[in-house]
Motif scaffolding. Structure first.
Motif, mmCIF file in Angstrom:
data_model
loop_
_atom_site.group_PDB
_atom_site.id
_atom_site.type_symbol
_atom_site.label_atom_id
_atom_site.label_comp_id
_atom_site.label_asym_id
_atom_site.label_seq_id
_atom_site.Cartn_x
_atom_site.Cartn_y
_atom_site.Cartn_z
ATOM 1 N N UNK A 1 -18.179 -11.492 9.179
ATOM 2 C CA UNK A 1 -17.071 -11.611 10.134
ATOM 3 C C UNK A 1 -16.005 -12.573 9.602
ATOM 4 N N UNK A 2 -16.455 -13.721 9.048
ATOM 5 C CA UNK A 2 -15.499 -14.711 8.520
ATOM 6 C C UNK A 2 -14.761 -14.156 7.311
ATOM 7 N N UNK A 3 -15.494 -13.437 6.405
ATOM 8 C CA UNK A 3 -14.856 -12.915 5.199
ATOM 9 C C UNK A 3 -13.773 -11.901 5.533
ATOM 10 N N UNK A 4 -13.941 -11.173 6.641
ATOM 11 C CA UNK A 4 -12.923 -10.209 7.060
ATOM 12 C C UNK A 4 -11.817 -10.872 7.875
ATOM 13 N N UNK A 5 -12.102 -12.058 8.464
ATOM 14 C CA UNK A 5 -11.128 -12.795 9.273
ATOM 15 C C UNK A 5 -11.056 -14.241 8.780
ATOM 16 N N UNK A 6 -10.539 -14.449 7.596
ATOM 17 C CA UNK A 6 -10.600 -15.791 6.984
ATOM 18 C C UNK A 6 -9.827 -16.861 7.768
ATOM 19 N N UNK B 1 -14.672 -18.123 16.318
ATOM 20 C CA UNK B 1 -15.949 -18.454 15.680
ATOM 21 C C UNK B 1 -17.037 -18.665 16.741
ATOM 22 N N UNK B 2 -16.712 -19.382 17.795
ATOM 23 C CA UNK B 2 -17.713 -19.686 18.832
ATOM 24 C C UNK B 2 -18.162 -18.430 19.556
ATOM 25 N N UNK B 3 -17.183 -17.548 19.866
ATOM 26 C CA UNK B 3 -17.570 -16.311 20.581
ATOM 27 C C UNK B 3 -18.560 -15.492 19.759
ATOM 28 N N UNK B 4 -18.274 -15.319 18.470
ATOM 29 C CA UNK B 4 -19.174 -14.493 17.627
ATOM 30 C C UNK B 4 -20.500 -15.208 17.392
ATOM 31 N N UNK B 5 -20.431 -16.538 17.126
ATOM 32 C CA UNK B 5 -21.653 -17.295 16.853
ATOM 33 C C UNK B 5 -22.557 -17.352 18.067
ATOM 34 N N UNK B 6 -21.961 -17.442 19.262
ATOM 35 C CA UNK B 6 -22.783 -17.528 20.483
ATOM 36 C C UNK B 6 -23.591 -16.250 20.670
ATOM 37 N N UNK B 7 -23.013 -15.102 20.310
ATOM 38 C CA UNK B 7 -23.750 -13.833 20.430
ATOM 39 C C UNK B 7 -24.942 -13.825 19.490
#
Length: 986
Positions: free
Chosen positions: A83-88, A95-101
């Protein structure tokens, strides 16, 4: 005197018996002690081996759970790195929304931290921001080494236990992040895992055999293992060890039984059974002592009482003989001996035992010597009867003294049948024990009474584990009660059953067997035993699965092939008939793939196809099927519920995914596109085959529409497909039916006006539609591979006409158009050479016209073909120049002799005030050709004004309606000044 003899014999017999008895007692006690000690040690070794095996099995189970849990958590964090590599440039909230999932999916993840350029920039949970964000890893030396290792590796790096910056210790999994937009490193993601929670969960699911364990990691700096989790005290107790496969580093798991290893201790049962056996043995020795006394006394009495001895000897049912103890001569034989051997008394007593015994003399003498020296002897010999038959006999011999003579008294039993039975029993026992197949024998009630070594090797159970148990201990749970009811019904009715069954090994692994069960009955017809013979067919099943995979899956990408796709379409149609949904079949054909494959080779092409399949799989939803039909053709099958635009969105997503740059190994970048054809069920058809065909037709329509787009199937495409099919059938007959003809259009010198060459143009005299130009049928000919036969006819006919004109002394060049399919055919040059050889035409006046795109699409084969044609003297012209790539690079690379400027450029300079830009383009083309030493022909000249401008620009030759439309060969000959017989005119 007669009484003194038995008295002396009694004393000798009693004394000899006593000495033998004491000797045997001493030896028996020594053997007993040794045997019991051996059994004790053997039992201890067996128990210890079983302990080691149980501990190892438990460790393997723990290891599997540890590896699974760590891999699951690392895989979750891999999603965040992607996710980070596609959205640097993501924000902390993103970051928090994706990490929380991700954290919600695992109870073992404490927090995530992303460090951009070595500085922690994003964390979750956000309550750690104040303590972590802004921290530079260069300022944290205890974690710097693992961060550097993660930066340098494409795989996860795990380290621990690590003292956390926010307090506490944990296991940290780090992964490098690559910016997909730039291809440069972005940073590293750290996933903090709760050591106690992670490993406690792995060990909490206890095994049937409890063990104490410790997990260790090998330190890179110190080069030794250090405890990570568990009970380090077991390291001094010779623990069992298994390697643990975790990302980076070296890990191992050690363990011992919960109560430690068992020590050697006596078994009362062994000693008790041994003492009982010893007691029976000593009792037997004592009985033999008394029997020996009685036997010696009876011999003495028989010798003493000759009459009574003779009476017993003569009439006894057993075969008896008296032999000379030294020579082996037969001194006497009873009636049973005479009947057994077939000789009368006189003949038998005149023989030596060597004439009956089949042993060689040296062996027989050794046996006689042994019989003389021992009180009692037992031998197994082969004796030959009078009728030539040989029998196995058991000979009991005892030495006796009569007067001064030393005799042997022998009692002989025929044991041929007994030995044969024993031999068969021994053979059966060896077969039973040494068979690689598993054998299980139960009693009539189904309890296991015996198993062989093959059973233990396959199931893991030793004989002592299963004897007395029921075969149900092997049950896998995969078969229901109905299965076993049918099996036992067949066994009871037919006496046997054979089939495949799934059973469970001792270690819990379920595996397939080929099992045969037979019933053993006694003479009364009652069941005595059941015998099961089985073999492990795991490898056979694996081979069958591989064959099925090869039959249904593409070998390169692993995707379903045409066979499996057809099956899934049929299944989906059946389901949707009930559910009343639509099916969409999307036929994908890659654009520009052939260019990549030809330019860089099949290895690169295969790699590109794998990447394409991976990108397409990323666009699929649950229930979709992605298949590869071969080459660069893929198919997507999707169920359309209610959204009519679903196919359009998916098509656009596919086109967007294929248009993104593919980065291949070796620094190769590939840019391709995709053309998509869509057919729907039941809107377009209810046939599986038609659905594929319609989608294919729609895909070709998309290609004709400019490529890199999509098209839906409609009825017009059906009409077009039927038209093409009919046209293809007619085209296959047009050569044989002599319906083809060549028309010729002159090429003139723009200065003198002389005809310097002609272009051969194909015409088809269609029986219904009249005269057709190639515009109406050439596409179908190329699609259906009919173009090769047509081109062969065109070249042959053109060379024949060229030869006719050359024989009249007229040397004009003839240009023949060549299809891209011809240039891709390695046999095409042979077609041209054979036509020239058969007709005798001068190859210097034959010119083959190809388009620019033909060169680009057939680079792998074009250069070789064109060089072979050039070496033969054949000229090469680029037709429709300016409509393709117009690259100086390929003009220099290929042996091209002439350029033909496309008519579209000539058309734009026909007015009195021509477009200056178009004039400049034509002028540049002419200049380019002159600089490369090539001739130039301008096509489509229709006015004198166009001719004048072209002459001014330096164009050499022209062609077009201004001079003449295409005409048949007869009219062309007249135009060239030839009479009907082919002679030159005045």
């Amino acid at each position: 005197m007669q009484q003194a003899v038995p008295s002396a014999l009694d004393k000798v017999a009693r004394r000899s018996a006593r000495v033998g008895f004491i000797y045997n007692v001493v030896i028996s006690v020594m053997v007993f002690m040794f045997a019991v000690a051996s059994v004790e040690f053997w039992l201890y070794q067996q128990a210890h081996d079983q302990e080691v095996k149980d501990v190892r099995n438990a460790l393997l189970a723990y290891r599997s759970r540890i590896e699974l849990k760590v891999t699951q958590n690392v895989d979750l964090s891999h999603g965040l790195t992607t996710y980070i590599s596609l959205n640097p440039d993501l924000t902390q909230d993103q970051f928090s929304r994706f990490a929380s999932q991700l954290k919600a999916k695992s109870p073992h993840i404490l927090n995530f931290g992303a460090a951009r350029n070595w500085v922690i920039s994003h964390v979750y949970p956000e309550n750690l921001k104040s303590s972590l964000v802004g921290t530079r890893y260069h300022d944290v030396p205890e974690q710097l080494a693992s961060v550097r290792a993660a930066y340098a590796s494409s795989e996860p790096v795990i380290s621990g236990p690590v003292d956390l910056l926010q307090g506490g210790t944990a296991l940290i999994a780090r992964q490098s992040i690559i910016n997909q937009n730039t291809g440069l490193p972005w940073g590293v993601l750290s996933t903090v895992l709760d050591i106690d929670s992670l490993f406690s969960a792995s060990f909490a699911e206890g095994e049937a055999y409890p063990v104490r364990v410790v997990l260790q990691e090998k330190s890179t700096a110190e080069g030794r293992f250090t405890p990570i989790f568990g009970d380090p005290s077991i390291l001094t107790q010779s623990p069992e060890s298994v390697a643990v496969s975790l990302p980076s580093g070296h890990w191992r798991l050690l363990g011992i039984p919960q109560d430690g290893w068992k020590s050697l201790h006596p078994h009362p049962t062994v000693w008790g059974v041994g003492l009982i056996i010893l007691g029976f043995w000593l009792g037997g020795l004592y009985a033999r002592l008394n029997a020996g006394r009685s036997f010696a006394q009876s011999i003495g009495r028989m010798v003493d009482d000759s009459y009574r001895f003779r009476s017993i000897f003569k009439r006894h049912d057993a075969v008896m003989m008296l032999l000379d103890a030294k020579s082996g001569e037969i001194l006497d034989a009873n009636d049973s001996a005479q009947r057994f051997y077939g000789y009368d008394h006189a003949t038998l007593t005149a023989m030596s035992i060597s004439e009956i015994n089949t042993q060689v003399d040296s062996t027989l003498k050794q046996s006689l010597s042994q019989a003389r020296q021992r009180e009692k002897n037992c031998f197994i010999f082969e004796h030959r009867l009078k009728n030539g038959e040989s029998r196995q006999v058991e000979v009991h011999s005892s030495p006796i003294t009569v007067g001064n003579a030393r005799l042997l008294f022998s009692v002989i039993h025929d044991v041929s049948e007994r030995l044969e039975v024993e031999r068969k029993l021994m053979l059966n026992a060896k077969i039973f024990e040494q068979s690689s197949e598993g054998v299980l024998i139960t009693d009539a009630q189904g309890a296991i009474v015996a198993v062989n070594g093959g059973f233990s090797a396959i199931t893991g159970y030793q004989e002592q584990d299963v004897v007395g148990a029921m075969p149900s201990i092997l049950n896998s749970g995969r078969h229901d009660a109905h299965f076993f009811a049918e099996m036992w019904q067949q066994i009871h009715q037919e006496g046997h059953w054979k089939g495949e069954i799934w059973n469970r090994r001792k270690d819990g692994i379920v595996y397939p067997q080929l099992l045969s069960i037979s019933v053993v009955k006694d003479d009364a017809g009652d069941v005595v035993n059941y015998i099961g013979v089985f073999s492990d067919i795991t490898q056979l099943k694996d081979s069958e699965k591989k064959l099925i995979d090869l039959a249904h899956n593409d070998s390169l990408t692993g995707l379903p092939n045409r066979l499996l796709l057809t099956s899934r379409i049929r299944q989906a149609m059946n389901r949707q008939t009930v559910q009343r949904n639509q099916l969409a079949l999307m036929f994908l054909d890659l654009d520009q793939f052939k260019f990549v494959n030809d330019s860089h080779g099949h290895t690169v092409g295969d790699e590109l196809l794998k990447l394409v399949s991976q990108r397409l799989e990323g666009l699929l939803e649950e229930g979709d099927t992605l298949a590869r039909l071969g080459g660069d053709e893929f198919v997507i099958l999707r169920v359309i519920h209610a959204d009519d635009n679903a196919c359009i969105r998916l098509s656009e997503d596919v086109i967007h995914a294929m248009n993104r740059l593919f980065m291949l190994k070796g620094g190769i970048d590939a840019q391709i596109g995709v053309s998509i054809g869509i057919a729907q069920y039941p809107e377009n058809t209810a046939s599986t085959d038609d659905l594929l065909t319609f989608a294919d037709s729609a895909m070709y329509h998309a290609k004709k529409s400019g490529r890199n787009t999509y098209a839906f199937y409609n009825d017009a495409l059906t009409v077009e497909a039927n038209h093409k099919l009919r046209l293809a059938v007619e085209l296959r007959q047009c050569v044989q039916n002599e319906e083809l003809e060549l028309y010729y259009q002159p090429q003139v010198d723009l200065v003198t006006g002389d005809i310097i060459g002609v272009e051969a143009l194909l015409r088809w005299h269609h029986p219904e539609r009249g005269l057709l130009s190639p515009f109406h049928f050439i596409d179908v000919a190329e699609e259906r591979s009919i173009i090769h036969d047509i081109t062969q006819w065109v070249v042959e006919t053109g060379c024949q006409q060229l030869k006719v004109w050359q024989d009249t002394g007229l040397n004009v060049s003839m240009a023949v158009n060549i299809s891209p399919r011809n240039l891709a055919d390695v046999a095409f040059t042979q077609v041209v050479f054979e036509a020239l050889d058969r007709t005798g035409a001068d190859p210097r006046f034959l010119e083959l016209e190809i388009t620019e795109n033909t060169l680009i699409e057939n680079q792998a084969n074009a250069l070789k073909v064109l060089e072979q044609l050039r070496d033969k003297g054949v000229g090469i012209a680029i037709d429709d120049f300016g409509t393709g790539y117009s690259s100086m690079a390929y003009l220099k690379r290929y042996p091209i002799s002439k350029l033909k400027i496309d008519r579209h450029f000539i058309k734009d300079i026909q007015s009195q005030s021509p477009d200056e830009q178009e004039v400049a383009i034509v002028s540049a083309m002419i200049a380019m050709a002159d600089s490369l030493g090539m001739g130039v022909v301008a096509e489509g000249i229709e006015t004198l004004h166009q001719q004048a401008i072209l002459h001014e620009l330096g164009c050499t030759f022209g062609q077009g309606f201004l001079y003449r439309r295409p005409i048949p060969a007869v009219e062309m000959s007249e135009l060239l000044g030839l009479d009907p017989e082919g002679e030159c005119g005045a």
